[in-house]
Write an enzyme that holds these catalytic residues in place. Sequence first.
Site, mmCIF file in Angstrom:
data_model
loop_
_atom_site.group_PDB
_atom_site.id
_atom_site.type_symbol
_atom_site.label_atom_id
_atom_site.label_comp_id
_atom_site.label_asym_id
_atom_site.label_seq_id
_atom_site.Cartn_x
_atom_site.Cartn_y
_atom_site.Cartn_z
ATOM 1 C CG HIS A 199 -16.923 112.040 33.127
ATOM 2 N ND1 HIS A 199 -17.795 111.240 32.439
ATOM 3 C CD2 HIS A 199 -16.992 111.669 34.416
ATOM 4 C CE1 HIS A 199 -18.350 110.396 33.287
ATOM 5 N NE2 HIS A 199 -17.885 110.630 34.494
ATOM 6 C CB CYS A 512 -23.351 110.574 44.894
ATOM 7 S SG CYS A 512 -23.435 109.080 43.924
HETATM 8 C C1 PEP Z 1 -24.163 109.122 38.317
HETATM 9 O O1 PEP Z 1 -24.262 108.332 37.372
HETATM 10 O O2 PEP Z 1 -25.121 109.791 38.760
HETATM 11 C C2 PEP Z 1 -22.858 109.325 38.985
HETATM 12 C C3 PEP Z 1 -22.774 110.050 40.083
HETATM 13 O O3 PEP Z 1 -21.752 108.749 38.443
HETATM 14 P P1 PEP Z 1 -20.985 109.264 37.127
HETATM 15 O O4 PEP Z 1 -21.503 110.650 36.856
HETATM 16 O O5 PEP Z 1 -19.546 109.222 37.453
HETATM 17 O O6 PEP Z 1 -21.397 108.257 36.098
#
Ligand code: PEP
Length: 605
Positions: A199, A512
Amino acid sequence: MSAAQSDRLLRGIGVSPGIAMGPTVTVRWALPEVPHRVVARQQVEKEIRRLRAALKDVRRQLQELRAHAEDRAGVDEARIFDAQMLMLEDKDFIGGVAELIRENHLTAEKAFEFKTLEVRDLWTAAGNPLLKERLADLTGVAIRVIQHLMHRGPGSDVWENIKQPSILVARELSPGLTVQLDRDQIAGLISEEGTRTSHAAILAHSIGIPAIFGVRGAVARIKQGTRAILDGTRGTVLLDPTAEEIEEAERTDTRRRELATRLEEAVNQPSVTVDGVHVALRGNVDLPDEVVAAKHHGAEGVGLLRTEFLITGHSELPSEDEQTKYFKKVGEVFAGHPVVIRTYDLGGDKFPAPFRGAVEPNPFLGWRAIRVCLDEPEMFRTQIRAVLRAAVTANLHMMIPLVTRLDEVERTRVMMQEEAERLQKSGIPAAKSVPLGVMVETPAAAVLADRLVQVSDFLSVGTNDLTQYTLVVDRGNARLADRFTPHDPSVLRLLKLVAEAARAAGKPASVCGEMASEPISAFLLIGLGYDTLSVAPPALPLIKWLIRQVTTAQARSAADAALAARSADLALDILRFALAEAVDLTLLDPDARLPAGRRSGSLKT
Ligand code: PEP
Ligand code: MG
């Protein structure tokens, strides 16, 4: 690369593109050396007074930092300092420090250090990854207090004191730390831990600071003040560059900027392929200030509005009104386009201070995301009500993460209906419902896509987690970065399965995950049949530019060929050659890397 260069060149994973040059500044999240000294009995009360005064001053420092963060990142992000301020007021902790001073005649700084180490050992021994964030807060507070008591400047705020744009070197960057960084002072980031989908990396990418993670031994190998060229696109750091190397880096930077100017031209043009097929291009938004970036880069709405940042590092859960206001505001910016709100994806590496669960040996396989929300209905219903209320004036969709079962969608829909009725009865303006989507990010959801699409309104693939769970590769493990590839034949098959399930049901399917932000992969996804891509705001122009140069027929035949490949490397070769038919790949950085930092995924033709 010359032999003379090889020992000055460090490699990592380029997590945020761009070139940064400047001196390095090392952030050591370690307590300063505190000399062991005892004080005379009659000095004890004076030490206690010194402790109290230091706590007061550090509190003031934190308040100033909080205000600073509020200006730069927004009210919500600034709240990460609340947890640290609360620690300064913790009666048990501070009482324990005073007791050490009184009983052992320690100096205030030595007593504070002892108590900190005691608590740190306790939390570390608990083995709870959820305490990791709190450990960083504890260390941060202790560094400030001890440095103050030792009459040293607030060294942990290195970025506050930087006089020229510098490259920050750290062992690990938490999302809480990253949000504090000032783009004017921090030219680039180097971290030993983390990968492109951590993150902190996603944040650095969104804020637009070039960054490289997973650089082993960086803190020990890069001396403070070393001049360096960081290339976040290539994932390299060159130490003590020669004049020619600096010139070359400047040329590369200029070329990239030129390309960026051309990409900027794509911003106001429609996102359609050469054969006239519209591919909806939306932005992924983690923090409020990215809304502006996404809008500025021409996003047709938000395909993934992460909501964890509303509470990460805060001492309380956000209220219904606060959330309503935020969702409304984002909706207004993208009037006419959808904003897809992802409900809290807590757990794994995202467990914020106000919400801590029990210790789990395997948090990524544990109590997280939709599981937490369904088990904590008050928290979940508050968020659902906020979405419904904000949807009166905005085109909002709601999407639930980490789905593995049909009943998770069904139960969420029932809750949405119940909350809509409650709001109506109370006379509060709210939508009766909003489209409910499933985030397909587990192999279970991908395999069940044909059924999940029946009980939902749209599917959106989270390729970061889908890759992690399909390949059994921790997305945050730098050592396994080579294995983390969404182009693996297994992941490609799942991606195909999901797109087909949505098409058969006549419902939209989007991607996404970070993969959609990378041109070769975007080409593949269009070919697999995805009609919507949601990407990191800085990548919007590049992906739009790509979409506008290919035909869906080219993309389809490339995707079919990639699906037949035996390995991720072969699939990438196939895609690269197919894309070269449509796009001048030399315009793109020849050393640009794919999300997992795979050399084989470079755009080199
Ligand atoms: C994913 O897991 O691809 C996603 C878009 O969510 P995050 O990166 O927030 O887990
Ligand atoms: Mg995910």
